[in-house]
Motif scaffolding. Structure first.
Motif, PDB file in Angstrom:
ATOM      1  N   PHE A 186      44.347 -47.000   2.392  1.00  0.00           N
ATOM      2  CA  PHE A 186      43.155 -47.549   1.757  1.00  0.00           C
ATOM      3  C   PHE A 186      42.716 -48.853   2.426  1.00  0.00           C
ATOM      4  CE2 PHE A 186      40.652 -49.274  -1.769  1.00  0.00           C
ATOM      5  CZ  PHE A 186      39.900 -48.162  -2.074  1.00  0.00           C
ATOM      6  N   HIS A 187      41.403 -48.961   2.708  1.00  0.00           N
ATOM      7  CA  HIS A 187      40.882 -50.136   3.407  1.00  0.00           C
ATOM      8  C   HIS A 187      39.499 -50.517   2.873  1.00  0.00           C
ATOM      9  CE1 HIS A 187      38.386 -47.329   5.677  1.00  0.00           C
ATOM     10  NE2 HIS A 187      39.466 -46.662   6.040  1.00  0.00           N
ATOM     11  N   VAL A 188      38.963 -51.602   3.408  1.00  0.00           N
ATOM     12  CA  VAL A 188      37.692 -52.142   2.921  1.00  0.00           C
ATOM     13  C   VAL A 188      36.538 -51.150   3.089  1.00  0.00           C
ATOM     14  CG1 VAL A 188      37.006 -53.354   5.051  1.00  0.00           C
ATOM     15  CG2 VAL A 188      36.303 -54.257   2.803  1.00  0.00           C
ATOM     16  N   ASN A 241      33.872 -50.335   0.190  1.00  0.00           N
ATOM     17  CA  ASN A 241      32.419 -50.434   0.382  1.00  0.00           C
ATOM     18  C   ASN A 241      31.718 -49.149  -0.016  1.00  0.00           C
ATOM     19  OD1 ASN A 241      32.701 -53.043   1.319  1.00  0.00           O
ATOM     20  ND2 ASN A 241      32.652 -52.471   3.474  1.00  0.00           N
ATOM     21  N   LEU A 242      32.267 -48.007   0.389  1.00  0.00           N
ATOM     22  CA  LEU A 242      31.666 -46.716   0.038  1.00  0.00           C
ATOM     23  C   LEU A 242      31.643 -46.527  -1.480  1.00  0.00           C
ATOM     24  CD1 LEU A 242      30.583 -43.860   0.975  1.00  0.00           C
ATOM     25  CD2 LEU A 242      32.915 -43.101   0.579  1.00  0.00           C
ATOM     26  N   ALA A 266      45.512 -41.183  -5.721  1.00  0.00           N
ATOM     27  CA  ALA A 266      44.717 -41.081  -6.949  1.00  0.00           C
ATOM     28  C   ALA A 266      44.923 -42.309  -7.833  1.00  0.00           C
ATOM     29  CB  ALA A 266      45.077 -39.811  -7.713  1.00  0.00           C
ATOM     30  N   LYS A 267      46.140 -42.834  -7.868  1.00  0.00           N
ATOM     31  CA  LYS A 267      46.415 -44.031  -8.669  1.00  0.00           C
ATOM     32  C   LYS A 267      45.623 -45.225  -8.141  1.00  0.00           C
ATOM     33  CE  LYS A 267      50.205 -46.586 -10.763  1.00  0.00           C
ATOM     34  NZ  LYS A 267      51.659 -46.656 -10.943  1.00  0.00           N
ATOM     35  N   ILE A 268      45.554 -45.354  -6.827  1.00  0.00           N
ATOM     36  CA  ILE A 268      44.759 -46.431  -6.224  1.00  0.00           C
ATOM     37  C   ILE A 268      43.288 -46.268  -6.610  1.00  0.00           C
ATOM     38  CG2 ILE A 268      43.878 -47.342  -4.029  1.00  0.00           C
ATOM     39  CD1 ILE A 268      46.709 -46.643  -2.856  1.00  0.00           C
ATOM     40  N   ILE A 269      42.752 -45.064  -6.442  1.00  0.00           N
ATOM     41  CA  ILE A 269      41.330 -44.817  -6.738  1.00  0.00           C
ATOM     42  C   ILE A 269      41.038 -45.056  -8.220  1.00  0.00           C
ATOM     43  CG2 ILE A 269      39.498 -43.061  -6.769  1.00  0.00           C
ATOM     44  CD1 ILE A 269      40.260 -44.138  -3.959  1.00  0.00           C
ATOM     45  N   SER A 298      33.540 -50.504  12.593  1.00  0.00           N
ATOM     46  CA  SER A 298      34.816 -50.909  13.200  1.00  0.00           C
ATOM     47  C   SER A 298      36.031 -50.732  12.302  1.00  0.00           C
ATOM     48  CB  SER A 298      34.742 -52.365  13.666  1.00  0.00           C
ATOM     49  OG  SER A 298      33.689 -52.535  14.567  1.00  0.00           O
ATOM     50  N   ILE A 299      35.981 -49.766  11.376  1.00  0.00           N
ATOM     51  CA  ILE A 299      37.177 -49.486  10.583  1.00  0.00           C
ATOM     52  C   ILE A 299      37.262 -47.987  10.315  1.00  0.00           C
ATOM     53  CG2 ILE A 299      36.132 -49.897   8.321  1.00  0.00           C
ATOM     54  CD1 ILE A 299      39.016 -51.279   7.786  1.00  0.00           C
ATOM     55  N   SER A 300      38.475 -47.459  10.515  1.00  0.00           N
ATOM     56  CA  SER A 300      38.708 -46.038  10.314  1.00  0.00           C
ATOM     57  C   SER A 300      40.180 -45.833  10.004  1.00  0.00           C
ATOM     58  CB  SER A 300      38.295 -45.275  11.568  1.00  0.00           C
ATOM     59  OG  SER A 300      39.200 -44.291  11.921  1.00  0.00           O
ATOM     60  N   THR A 301      40.459 -44.975   9.030  1.00  0.00           N
ATOM     61  CA  THR A 301      41.850 -44.683   8.684  1.00  0.00           C
ATOM     62  C   THR A 301      42.605 -44.145   9.891  1.00  0.00           C
ATOM     63  OG1 THR A 301      41.238 -44.227   6.387  1.00  0.00           O
ATOM     64  CG2 THR A 301      43.326 -43.311   7.155  1.00  0.00           C
ATOM     65  N   THR A 302      41.993 -43.237  10.632  1.00  0.00           N
ATOM     66  CA  THR A 302      42.655 -42.652  11.799  1.00  0.00           C
ATOM     67  C   THR A 302      43.031 -43.738  12.803  1.00  0.00           C
ATOM     68  OG1 THR A 302      41.435 -40.598  11.478  1.00  0.00           O
ATOM     69  CG2 THR A 302      42.408 -40.959  13.652  1.00  0.00           C
ATOM     70  N   GLU A 303      42.110 -44.667  13.065  1.00  0.00           N
ATOM     71  CA  GLU A 303      42.401 -45.750  14.005  1.00  0.00           C
ATOM     72  C   GLU A 303      43.528 -46.639  13.487  1.00  0.00           C
ATOM     73  OE1 GLU A 303      38.744 -47.812  14.855  1.00  0.00           O
ATOM     74  OE2 GLU A 303      37.819 -45.994  15.663  1.00  0.00           O
TER      75      GLU A 303
END
Length: 130
Positions: A13-15, A19-20, A57-60, A117-122
């Motif tokens: 999980f990231h910014v 944002n989305l 799911a707990k995070i979301i 400039s942010i992606s889970t894969t990266e």
């Protein structure tokens, strides 16, 4: 009452995820999030998420922007999920632009710009040293 729905894996999980979800939430009164199951993610990407589906799911569910979260078990059921949850709007990142237009008969489809400039894969690749 306007119901917004979005889908994702939400692993590492990231910014960009925040944002989305924040922007999706602002488009309606209720935000429902479909979190891809571990099996669905494996079938899509040939790898399991870093965090299991219960943790994701707990995070979301802990986010103030999200009213409800469920497990998305199949890509083929997306229309069923939209109908079942009474979605007025489907929101996806613009990296999926055009791929969900067929659901415009069920609800409005909106593609939101990704956080640059942010992606889970990266992130996973950097952490793994690849």
């Amino acid at each position: 009452m306007r119901t917004v729905i979005t889908f994702g894996t939400f692993d590492v999980f990231h910014v960009g995820h925040i944002n989305l979800l924040q922007r999706a939430s602002a488009l309606g009164d209720t935000l429902i999030v479909g979190v891809s199951t571990d099996e669905l993610n494996y079938n899509k990407k040939q790898r399991y998420p870093i965090y299991n589906q219960e943790s994701r799911a707990k995070i979301i569910n802990s986010l103030r922007y999200v009213n409800f979260c469920f497990f998305e078990e199949s890509l083929e059921k997306k229309a069923d999920y939209l109908i079942y949850y009474g979605a007025d709007v489907l929101v996806m990142g613009d990296d999926w632009k055009g791929k969900f237009d067929q659901f415009s008969e069920i609800c409005e489809v909106i593609y939101l710009p990704r956080t640059p400039s942010i992606s889970t894969t990266e992130i996973i690749e950097v952490i793994g040293g690849n």
